[in-house]
Scaffold this active site. Structure first.
Site, PDB file in Angstrom:
ATOM      1  N   ILE A 166      82.675  31.442  54.324  1.00 41.78           N
ATOM      2  CA  ILE A 166      82.243  32.254  55.636  1.00 41.78           C
ATOM      3  C   ILE A 166      80.813  32.123  55.817  1.00 41.78           C
ATOM      4  O   ILE A 166      80.048  32.382  54.881  1.00 41.78           O
ATOM      5  CB  ILE A 166      82.542  33.615  55.170  1.00 41.78           C
ATOM      6  CG1 ILE A 166      83.829  33.994  55.188  1.00 41.78           C
ATOM      7  CG2 ILE A 166      81.831  34.422  56.789  1.00 41.78           C
ATOM      8  CD1 ILE A 166      84.951  33.858  56.583  1.00 41.78           C
ATOM      9  N   ASP A 193      76.756  23.496  48.392  1.00 39.93           N
ATOM     10  CA  ASP A 193      77.720  23.085  49.874  1.00 39.93           C
ATOM     11  C   ASP A 193      77.542  21.908  50.318  1.00 39.93           C
ATOM     12  O   ASP A 193      76.059  21.271  50.356  1.00 39.93           O
ATOM     13  CB  ASP A 193      77.572  24.562  50.539  1.00 39.93           C
ATOM     14  CG  ASP A 193      79.084  24.481  51.438  1.00 39.93           C
ATOM     15  OD1 ASP A 193      79.953  23.867  51.290  1.00 39.93           O
ATOM     16  OD2 ASP A 193      78.838  25.401  52.392  1.00 39.93           O
ATOM     17  N   HIS A 194      78.363  21.340  51.078  1.00 44.74           N
ATOM     18  CA  HIS A 194      78.252  20.139  51.669  1.00 44.74           C
ATOM     19  C   HIS A 194      77.144  19.126  51.273  1.00 44.74           C
ATOM     20  O   HIS A 194      76.158  19.143  51.949  1.00 44.74           O
ATOM     21  CB  HIS A 194      78.270  20.055  53.367  1.00 44.74           C
ATOM     22  CG  HIS A 194      79.577  20.488  53.817  1.00 44.74           C
ATOM     23  ND1 HIS A 194      80.800  19.941  53.814  1.00 44.74           N
ATOM     24  CD2 HIS A 194      79.908  22.159  53.972  1.00 44.74           C
ATOM     25  CE1 HIS A 194      81.663  20.625  54.313  1.00 44.74           C
ATOM     26  NE2 HIS A 194      81.223  21.986  54.323  1.00 44.74           N
ATOM     27  N   HIS A 254      84.281  24.140  61.231  1.00 46.78           N
ATOM     28  CA  HIS A 254      82.884  24.787  61.042  1.00 46.78           C
ATOM     29  C   HIS A 254      82.405  25.313  62.404  1.00 46.78           C
ATOM     30  O   HIS A 254      82.593  24.766  63.276  1.00 46.78           O
ATOM     31  CB  HIS A 254      81.921  23.720  60.511  1.00 46.78           C
ATOM     32  CG  HIS A 254      82.250  23.054  59.129  1.00 46.78           C
ATOM     33  ND1 HIS A 254      82.421  22.032  58.662  1.00 46.78           N
ATOM     34  CD2 HIS A 254      82.020  24.113  58.032  1.00 46.78           C
ATOM     35  CE1 HIS A 254      82.399  21.999  57.351  1.00 46.78           C
ATOM     36  NE2 HIS A 254      82.245  23.167  56.781  1.00 46.78           N
ATOM     37  N   GLU A 298      86.454  16.302  49.746  1.00 45.53           N
ATOM     38  CA  GLU A 298      86.805  16.665  51.147  1.00 45.53           C
ATOM     39  C   GLU A 298      87.620  15.495  51.664  1.00 45.53           C
ATOM     40  O   GLU A 298      86.724  14.224  51.550  1.00 45.53           O
ATOM     41  CB  GLU A 298      85.787  17.229  51.890  1.00 45.53           C
ATOM     42  CG  GLU A 298      86.172  17.579  53.203  1.00 45.53           C
ATOM     43  CD  GLU A 298      84.835  18.363  54.110  1.00 45.53           C
ATOM     44  OE1 GLU A 298      84.094  18.954  53.327  1.00 45.53           O
ATOM     45  OE2 GLU A 298      84.736  18.106  55.109  1.00 45.53           O
ATOM     46  N   SER A 307      84.818  31.471  59.127  1.00 46.66           N
ATOM     47  CA  SER A 307      84.352  32.443  60.275  1.00 46.66           C
ATOM     48  C   SER A 307      85.363  32.317  61.729  1.00 46.66           C
ATOM     49  O   SER A 307      85.612  31.201  62.032  1.00 46.66           O
ATOM     50  CB  SER A 307      83.096  32.005  60.592  1.00 46.66           C
ATOM     51  OG  SER A 307      81.971  32.181  59.671  1.00 46.66           O
TER      52      SER A 307
HETATM   53 ZN   LIG Z   1      81.868  23.773  55.028  1.00 48.26          ZN
END
Ligand SMILES: [Zn+2]
Length: 304
Positions: free
Chosen positions: A238, A80-81, A181, A134, A218
């Site tokens: 999530i 992730d990221h 986020h 992104e 979330s």
């Molecule tokens: Zn993210």
């Protein structure tokens, strides 16, 4: 081994979404895996740079791979990221199935250039790896925020999205469509929910045709999530909801057993609360009202 690419293709066709849950320890991984196993749905586990630093890049990959192989179950791993090519390459070499290469803080042209370079470098390490890019602003930090940031100016423009996907050749796009986020305190308490720009999701899907990921899921309204999936979201992230559940479970285990020191008697409380949080989201993403529906939709065997 059946690849994440095939599962994503199936999800695109069926109008469903894969649940993506971040892990930073074995409690989270055990809980997420148990929830997916119980519902018999594929699942994507994510580890951000910080989470990977804590658990270990190769160790995270080894843990997830061991579950996939032992149980012949479609559990996949996403970096992730990832903000630098060095970290992305490290994850690709460790065997991650997908990488979120995040240069979204850069100006558009620079984001295009860096992401394109990352796609080429990562595919040369593993041609099957999926790369997600992104554009837009979805804030940072999967934690509890006191105030909502103003992200309205950072929403993804469908034409720019098309241009970005074509120029970079990414496999998956993470747009900014009202998502954010982290969670506000009022969301943790259940008083407020996040809402999404469904029309924008549909426009971006139409313009790009690629699988779309919703980050910062979330605290999002259930109905908005259902509509977002129908409009073209195929992966939902999530993290904060799981972190809140992890803390609650851990506190519960400590408070109920004030003299206990045995980790495997304390930590199952956290596994239980995290599993419940993951299960309720997985049900929603896979369009399950009752258990059992997904069994017909998913050919669950990971191999072949
Ligand atoms: Zn993210």
């Amino acid at each position: 081994m059946r690849a994440l690419r095939n599962i994503l293709g199936q999800v695109q066709k069926n109008g469903m979404a894969i649940g993506h849950f971040n892990i930073a320890d074995l409690v989270l991984l055990k809980a997420v895996f148990a929830a997916a196993q119980e519902l018999k749905v594929p699942v994507l586990v994510g580890a951000s740079e910080g989470e990977r630093d804590f658990l270990g890049v190769r160790q995270t990959a080894a843990l997830v791979r061991s579950l996939r192989e032992e149980f012949d179950f479609p559990i996949f791993l996403n970096a992730d990221h990832t903000h630098t090519l060095t970290k992305a390459i490290e994850a690709a070499k460790a065997g991650f199935d997908s990488i979120v290469f995040d240069a979204s803080a850069q100006p558009f042209e620079q984001n295009v250039r860096q992401t394109k370079e990352a796609v080429e470098a990562l595919k040369s390490i593993n041609p099957d790896i999926l790369v997600e890019g992104e554009i837009g602003d979805i804030g940072s930090g999967s934690e509890i925020h006191e105030k909502a940031p103003d992200l309205s100016k950072g929403l993804t423009n469908p034409l720019e999205a098309k241009q970005y996907v074509e120029a970079t050749r990414i496999d998956i796009l993470a747009p900014a469509v009202g998502n954010m986020h982290g969670m506000l305190r009022s969301m943790v308490q259940g008083e407020t929910r996040k809402h999404l720009d469904i029309a924008r999701i549909a426009q971006i899907k139409d313009a790009t045709g690629v699988p779309l990921t919703l980050h910062g899921g979330s605290g999002t309204d259930d109905e908005d999530l259902r509509k977002a999936i129908m409009a073209g979201i195929n992966i939902v992230h999530i993290n904060t909801e799981l972190r809140v559940a992890w803390r609650r479970g851990l506190e519960d285990g400590l408070i109920k057993q004030p003299d206990e020191v045995v980790p495997y008697k304390i930590l199952p409380y956290a596994v239980k609360t995290v599993k419940e949080a993951a299960r309720s989201r997985l049900r929603l993403f896979n369009g399950q009202l009752e258990q059992g529906i997904a069994n017909q939709k998913w050919n669950l065997r990971a191999s072949k």
